[in-house]
Design a protein around this motif. Structure first.
Motif, PDB file in Angstrom:
ATOM      1  N   TYR A  81       3.095  24.295  36.594  1.00  0.00           N
ATOM      2  CA  TYR A  81       3.505  23.989  37.965  1.00  0.00           C
ATOM      3  C   TYR A  81       3.748  25.283  38.720  1.00  0.00           C
ATOM      4  O   TYR A  81       4.382  26.202  38.203  1.00  0.00           O
ATOM      5  CB  TYR A  81       4.779  23.151  37.977  1.00  0.00           C
ATOM      6  CG  TYR A  81       4.648  21.856  37.221  1.00  0.00           C
ATOM      7  CD1 TYR A  81       4.180  20.715  37.861  1.00  0.00           C
ATOM      8  CD2 TYR A  81       4.981  21.778  35.874  1.00  0.00           C
ATOM      9  CE1 TYR A  81       4.048  19.524  37.175  1.00  0.00           C
ATOM     10  CE2 TYR A  81       4.851  20.586  35.178  1.00  0.00           C
ATOM     11  CZ  TYR A  81       4.385  19.469  35.830  1.00  0.00           C
ATOM     12  OH  TYR A  81       4.257  18.291  35.144  1.00  0.00           O
TER      13      TYR A  81
ATOM     14  N   LEU B 224       5.956  27.402  36.169  1.00  0.00           N
ATOM     15  CA  LEU B 224       6.641  26.784  35.031  1.00  0.00           C
ATOM     16  C   LEU B 224       5.584  26.519  33.974  1.00  0.00           C
ATOM     17  O   LEU B 224       4.659  25.743  34.184  1.00  0.00           O
ATOM     18  CB  LEU B 224       7.313  25.475  35.441  1.00  0.00           C
ATOM     19  CG  LEU B 224       8.088  24.787  34.327  1.00  0.00           C
ATOM     20  CD1 LEU B 224       9.382  25.525  34.042  1.00  0.00           C
ATOM     21  CD2 LEU B 224       8.383  23.342  34.648  1.00  0.00           C
TER      22      LEU B 224
ATOM     23  N   PHE C 182      10.060  25.676  27.611  1.00  0.00           N
ATOM     24  CA  PHE C 182       9.462  25.950  28.914  1.00  0.00           C
ATOM     25  C   PHE C 182      10.008  27.265  29.441  1.00  0.00           C
ATOM     26  O   PHE C 182      11.165  27.613  29.199  1.00  0.00           O
ATOM     27  CB  PHE C 182       9.780  24.833  29.895  1.00  0.00           C
ATOM     28  CG  PHE C 182       9.002  23.586  29.632  1.00  0.00           C
ATOM     29  CD1 PHE C 182       7.756  23.410  30.200  1.00  0.00           C
ATOM     30  CD2 PHE C 182       9.500  22.601  28.798  1.00  0.00           C
ATOM     31  CE1 PHE C 182       7.020  22.262  29.958  1.00  0.00           C
ATOM     32  CE2 PHE C 182       8.770  21.456  28.540  1.00  0.00           C
ATOM     33  CZ  PHE C 182       7.530  21.291  29.127  1.00  0.00           C
TER      34      PHE C 182
ATOM     35  N   VAL D  47      14.467  22.146  29.514  1.00  0.00           N
ATOM     36  CA  VAL D  47      14.033  20.868  30.069  1.00  0.00           C
ATOM     37  C   VAL D  47      13.146  20.190  29.022  1.00  0.00           C
ATOM     38  O   VAL D  47      12.409  20.844  28.289  1.00  0.00           O
ATOM     39  CB  VAL D  47      13.299  21.081  31.412  1.00  0.00           C
ATOM     40  CG1 VAL D  47      12.028  21.862  31.232  1.00  0.00           C
ATOM     41  CG2 VAL D  47      13.022  19.775  32.120  1.00  0.00           C
TER      42      VAL D  47
ATOM     43  N   ASP E 244      11.078  15.236  31.264  1.00  0.00           N
ATOM     44  CA  ASP E 244      11.763  15.628  32.498  1.00  0.00           C
ATOM     45  C   ASP E 244      10.928  16.601  33.312  1.00  0.00           C
ATOM     46  O   ASP E 244      10.977  16.603  34.540  1.00  0.00           O
ATOM     47  CB  ASP E 244      13.124  16.260  32.165  1.00  0.00           C
ATOM     48  CG  ASP E 244      14.184  15.189  31.944  1.00  0.00           C
ATOM     49  OD1 ASP E 244      13.865  14.011  32.184  1.00  0.00           O
ATOM     50  OD2 ASP E 244      15.301  15.525  31.529  1.00  0.00           O
ATOM     51  N   ALA E 245      10.162  17.434  32.632  1.00  0.00           N
ATOM     52  CA  ALA E 245       9.332  18.401  33.336  1.00  0.00           C
ATOM     53  C   ALA E 245       8.241  17.711  34.140  1.00  0.00           C
ATOM     54  O   ALA E 245       7.770  18.214  35.153  1.00  0.00           O
ATOM     55  CB  ALA E 245       8.702  19.382  32.350  1.00  0.00           C
TER      56      ALA E 245
ATOM     57  N   ARG F  78      12.623  18.265  37.240  1.00  0.00           N
ATOM     58  CA  ARG F  78      12.027  19.580  37.030  1.00  0.00           C
ATOM     59  C   ARG F  78      12.645  20.589  37.987  1.00  0.00           C
ATOM     60  O   ARG F  78      13.046  21.691  37.590  1.00  0.00           O
ATOM     61  CB  ARG F  78      10.517  19.489  37.235  1.00  0.00           C
ATOM     62  CG  ARG F  78       9.789  20.763  36.957  1.00  0.00           C
ATOM     63  CD  ARG F  78       8.308  20.559  37.081  1.00  0.00           C
ATOM     64  NE  ARG F  78       7.926  20.223  38.434  1.00  0.00           N
ATOM     65  CZ  ARG F  78       7.169  19.192  38.764  1.00  0.00           C
ATOM     66  NH1 ARG F  78       6.717  18.386  37.840  1.00  0.00           N
ATOM     67  NH2 ARG F  78       6.871  18.951  40.016  1.00  0.00           N
TER      68      ARG F  78
ATOM     69  N   ILE G 248      14.842  23.996  37.003  1.00  0.00           N
ATOM     70  CA  ILE G 248      14.440  25.344  37.433  1.00  0.00           C
ATOM     71  C   ILE G 248      15.557  26.003  38.230  1.00  0.00           C
ATOM     72  O   ILE G 248      15.855  27.182  38.063  1.00  0.00           O
ATOM     73  CB  ILE G 248      13.131  25.261  38.241  1.00  0.00           C
ATOM     74  CG1 ILE G 248      11.986  24.947  37.289  1.00  0.00           C
ATOM     75  CG2 ILE G 248      12.866  26.558  38.984  1.00  0.00           C
ATOM     76  CD1 ILE G 248      10.693  24.669  37.948  1.00  0.00           C
TER      77      ILE G 248
END
Lengths: 298, 206
Positions: free
Chosen positions: A67, A82, A93, A112, A116-117, A123, A127
């Motif tokens: 991401y 990410l 991650f 995470v 959930d990511a 997410r 972060i």
């Protein structure tokens, strides 16, 4: 005065009642809707990679999502990715922040879970927690999926959005590791039915399949009638030399749709732009990962 | 004002005598916008049918408590609620159809035909009659949309319900929104002609 009060009370009551009805239906349908979107996305992804619906995907094939974020801090803007890190059992991650020249600024581990990511909300939260105060990360609506088979990269899946004839067109692209096009799917569009809407038909979008990165750079749109044999081969009609015909037109310009030159051009230029930007970004990211010896599963 | 029509007469009234598209000429915007294929017309027709029946029922049930000065906001609110409901239901359970006509479903809120039926009928009549009237109007709209869709799909794409029947595309023009007006106009003339013809045959003065 009495009238005003009755009107206010009655309208408020109707609004509350309406809100109640809508709320009930929202709760009832939201799960099914989310599920639909997810299923639809997966279906598009796997069909782009060449796996038919229902057919099992080999277990060696794994999909990793990257991401892209825009990070803002007092010093200016930078780019954050990410990425999943680690190999084998030890996976996690990391949020990798690069400056605009493609140099690593810092790498922060993000706690995470994989599920959930995949959700935008959880997410973003993870972060934010990893970055701490002073920095702000905004999702750039750019998700790339790296497909691996037995640990080796086999393809990239990326989504693109660009202007069409009237509204924007969303596409999903499958690229080979050398950035040649493996497949194109039109996810969302609002082109005119019967004219521009034909972009989602096989005989148009499949023209992109097999175009190499070098061809793509100078890809043009021509207003010529689409050869019959080529159209049939793209629609998947099994002919004796379907593969040969596809090979023959591999580097040919895109044949515009009749009555929808603008839509045809929009898709062609959009695909060109999306692929070019992606190739540039993934090269920078790969360089950093290699230089910094960051272990990634892809 | 008691209604002396039977339920079947009310339904038939909506489909024939006061057909929303061909006789009342209401809600023309969606009629020309989405009726490019039979299936699109049918889907939007079903959505309108649902919203019309539900809104008619709701308004008819609460007609005694609606303050006469604020009828219109109440109608709009009722319609908007039911449109939101069908919008969410379609998005959740029929994603493929919704992808094609999502934006038009939201537009139902502004359909003149629904507000007009609430104002003319549901706010005066009992619940049962309002239901049949809503059903008739909804069906009339649906049939109208499907008829226009049939003509446009056949002439524009040479197909019916997505199946290629002609093998070629006679007139690309019929797919475009502007052609919807031509089709609606021609069909209106056609239906008027038929009505006149039967009236003359029965011996009425036109």
């Amino acid at each position: 005065m009495k009238n005003i009060i009755t009107i206010i009370i009655r309208l408020t009551l109707s609004c509350l009642l309406a809100a109640f009805v809508m709320g009930i239906f929202f709760v009832m349908t939201s799960k099914a809707k989310k599920h639909n979107e997810h299923v639809n996305e997966e279906k598009v992804m796997y069909s782009l990679l060449g796996y038919k619906v229902g057919a099992p995907v080999p277990e060696t094939v794994k999909l990793y999502a990257v991401y892209r974020y825009i990070v803002t801090d007092p010093a200016g803007k930078s780019i954050g990715y990410l990425v999943p890190t680690g190999q084998g059992a030890e996976t996690g991650f990391s949020f990798i922040i690069l400056d605009l020249d493609g140099k690593l600024i810092e790498q922060k581990p993000v706690t995470v879970t994989a599920d959930d990511a995949a959700e935008a909300e959880s997410r973003d939260k993870a972060i934010k927690a990893a970055l701490g105060a002073g920095k702000e990360a905004v999702y750039a609506d750019d998700k790339t999926i790296i497909v691996t088979d037995n640990g080796a990269r086999t393809a990239y899946l990326l989504s693109g959005k660009f202007a069409g004839f009237k509204a924007s067109i969303s596409v999903m692209l499958a690229l080979k590791t050398d950035f040649g096009i493996r497949g194109l799917a039109i996810v969302e569009h609002e082109e005119d039915p019967g004219l521009g809407a034909e972009i989602e038909k096989g005989y148009f979008k499949n023209q992109f399949i097999g175009k190499s990165f070098a061809t793509l750079k100078t890809l043009d749109v021509v207003k010529e009638p689409l050869p019959d044999a080529y159209a049939k081969a793209m629609e998947g009609v099994k002919g004796e030399d379907g593969g040969k015909i596809l090979e023959q037109y591999k580097d040919h310009a895109i044949y515009a749709l009749t009555g929808a030159t603008i839509s045809s051009r929009a898709v062609t230029n959009g695909v060109k732009g999306t692929v070019a930007k992606f190739a540039y970004r993934i090269n920078i990211l790969d360089n950093v990962l290699k230089e910094q010896h960051i272990v990634v599963p892809f | 004002m008691a209604n002396d029509k039977s339920s079947m007469q009310l339904v038939a009234n909506g489909i024939l005598k006061e057909n929303p598209i061909f006789r009342l000429a209401l809600s023309m915007c969606p009629a020309v916008g989405i009726s490019t294929t039979v299936m699109n017309g049918f889907m939007l027709g079903v959505a309108v049918l649902f919203v019309q029946v539900c809104s008619s029922l709701t308004i008819s049930m609460v007609k005694k408590v609606i303050h006469p000065r604020i009828r219109i906001p109440t109608y709009t609110l009722t319609i908007a609620t039911w449109v939101t409901v069908i919008d969410m239901v379609l998005a959740a359970y029929m994603p493929e159809a919704y992808a094609k006509m999502g934006i038009f479903v939201k537009l139902i809120v502004a359909f003149a035909i629904i507000t007009m039926r609430l104002e003319m009928f549901a706010c005066k009549e009992p619940v049962g009659a309002s239901f049949w009237d809503g059903l008739g109007m909804g069906l009339g709209f649906m049939i109208g949309m499907m008829t226009i869709g049939l003509v446009r799909e056949l002439l524009g794409s040479g197909a019916i319900l997505g199946y290629d029947v002609l093998g070629f595309k006679p007139l690309l023009f019929f797919i475009l929104p502007s052609a919807g007006f031509f089709v609606v106009g021609l069909m209106m003339a056609f239906f008027n002609y038929i009505e006149l013809y039967y009236k003359r045959k029965k011996g009425f003065k036109s």
